[in-house]
Design an enzyme around this catalytic site. Structure first.
Site, PDB file in Angstrom:
ATOM      1  N   CYS A 103       0.899  -1.278   0.037  1.00 23.72           N
ATOM      2  CA  CYS A 103      -0.009  -0.061  -0.011  1.00 23.72           C
ATOM      3  C   CYS A 103       0.924   1.164  -0.114  1.00 23.72           C
ATOM      4  O   CYS A 103       1.706   1.411   0.746  1.00 23.72           O
ATOM      5  CB  CYS A 103      -1.051  -0.042   1.060  1.00 23.72           C
ATOM      6  SG  CYS A 103      -1.580   1.585   1.543  1.00 23.72           S
ATOM      7  N   CYS A 159       0.566   3.041   3.266  1.00 20.57           N
ATOM      8  CA  CYS A 159       1.503   2.253   4.364  1.00 20.57           C
ATOM      9  C   CYS A 159       3.004   2.826   4.226  1.00 20.57           C
ATOM     10  O   CYS A 159       3.612   2.856   5.150  1.00 20.57           O
ATOM     11  CB  CYS A 159       1.188   0.933   4.369  1.00 20.57           C
ATOM     12  SG  CYS A 159      -0.516   0.443   4.672  1.00 20.57           S
TER      13      CYS A 159
END
Length: 286
Positions: A100, A103
């Protein structure tokens, strides 16, 4: 179209519009205060509250975290999480999905402070993932975290930070203004990613104290929506609180300089500097 059918369609459209507006309003302080006062029995109030934002609960008891079983990815050996903070305080990043881009962005921002947090303040810095797909964790670590990553097969850290139950973020997240704000922030950072893996499981961050007086979670941040990061100002203050060098003038000066970078959004300006650093579960490492 008959009149009843037209009326039914109008009701559906008005309902969808009302939900969207309510979700938007709930992400503002004034809107949240207002909607929180609405009884759960009224229309979709309960659904809106549950969907928009999860309540923050008390910090996880250290006993819960201490006995979680983690896996060392290099040789698949397992160990109890308590070893991470056995002899030194720790910062633990609970990662929603290694691929991600949101992230990865958070990981880079925290990793950019590694010299301050790990080397100067003396905290052990580790990241926890709940999936180990192909080269995803390796790519995440080498390109973004550049430290130690452990595998939580049972998602125990994710359950713990969720208050005893794994918290999921579904497609309704895309309706939230805060998510779009996070996406915009990420776009400006230039950090990319992919869509491999399960991105529904929400993570967060722990900072754990470990000294002669005992062990304790002194800071906990639960990810509420996609891209919701622990404020670095709070993270640094908590790190200073548990640091063996707490109160030293040089540390306070370094924290002040780091916070200036946070405010000026220059933390990622040197994101490609330095080789990645790894260690195993038996080491005290950042």
């Amino acid at each position: 179209m008959t009149e009843p059918a037209s009326s039914f369609k109008s009701i559906i459209l008005v309902t969808i519009f009302a939900v969207c507006v309510s979700l938007f309003a709930y992400n503002t302080e004034v809107g949240k205060d207002f909607i929180d006062k609405v009884p759960d029995s009224f229309f979709l109030a309960k659904y809106i509250k549950q969907t928009a934002e999860m309540d923050t609960k008390d910090f996880t008891p250290i006993e819960v975290l201490r006995d979680i079983t983690l896996t060392e990815l290099k040789d698949n050996t397992t160990f109890k999480a308590g070893i991470i903070w056995k002899s030194t305080p720790a910062l633990i990043l609970v990662v929603r999905r290694p691929g991600c881009q949101l992230c990865r962005e958070e990981s880079m921002r925290i990793s950019s402070l590694r010299e301050l947090i790990s080397e100067k303040m003396g905290l052990n810095m580790v990241a926890i993932v709940h999936e180990n797909l192909n080269n995803e964790v390796e790519d995440f670590n080498q390109g973004f975290w550049k430290g130690t990553v452990y595998f939580d097969k049972e998602k125990s850290f994710f359950s713990a930070i969720g208050g005893g139950k794994i918290q999921y973020a579904g497609l309704t997240n895309i309706l939230k203004p805060s998510v779009w704000s996070n996406i915009r922030r990420n776009y400006k950072s230039g950090v990319g990613g992919n869509f491999k893996g399960d991105g529904r499981v929400l993570g967060g961050l722990y900072i754990i104290k470990s000294d002669t007086k005992g062990e304790e979670v002194i800071y906990q941040y639960r990810e509420k929506v996609w891209g919701d990061h622990a404020p670095l100002e709070e993270v640094l203050k908590a790190c200073e609180l548990v640091s063996p060098k707490n109160g030293e003038a040089s540390i306070q000066s370094d924290i002040k300089a780091a916070l200036e970078k946070v405010k000026s959004e220059t933390l990622l300006s040197n994101k490609d500097e330095g080789p990645s650093k790894t260690c195993n579960s038996q080491e005290s490492c950042g």
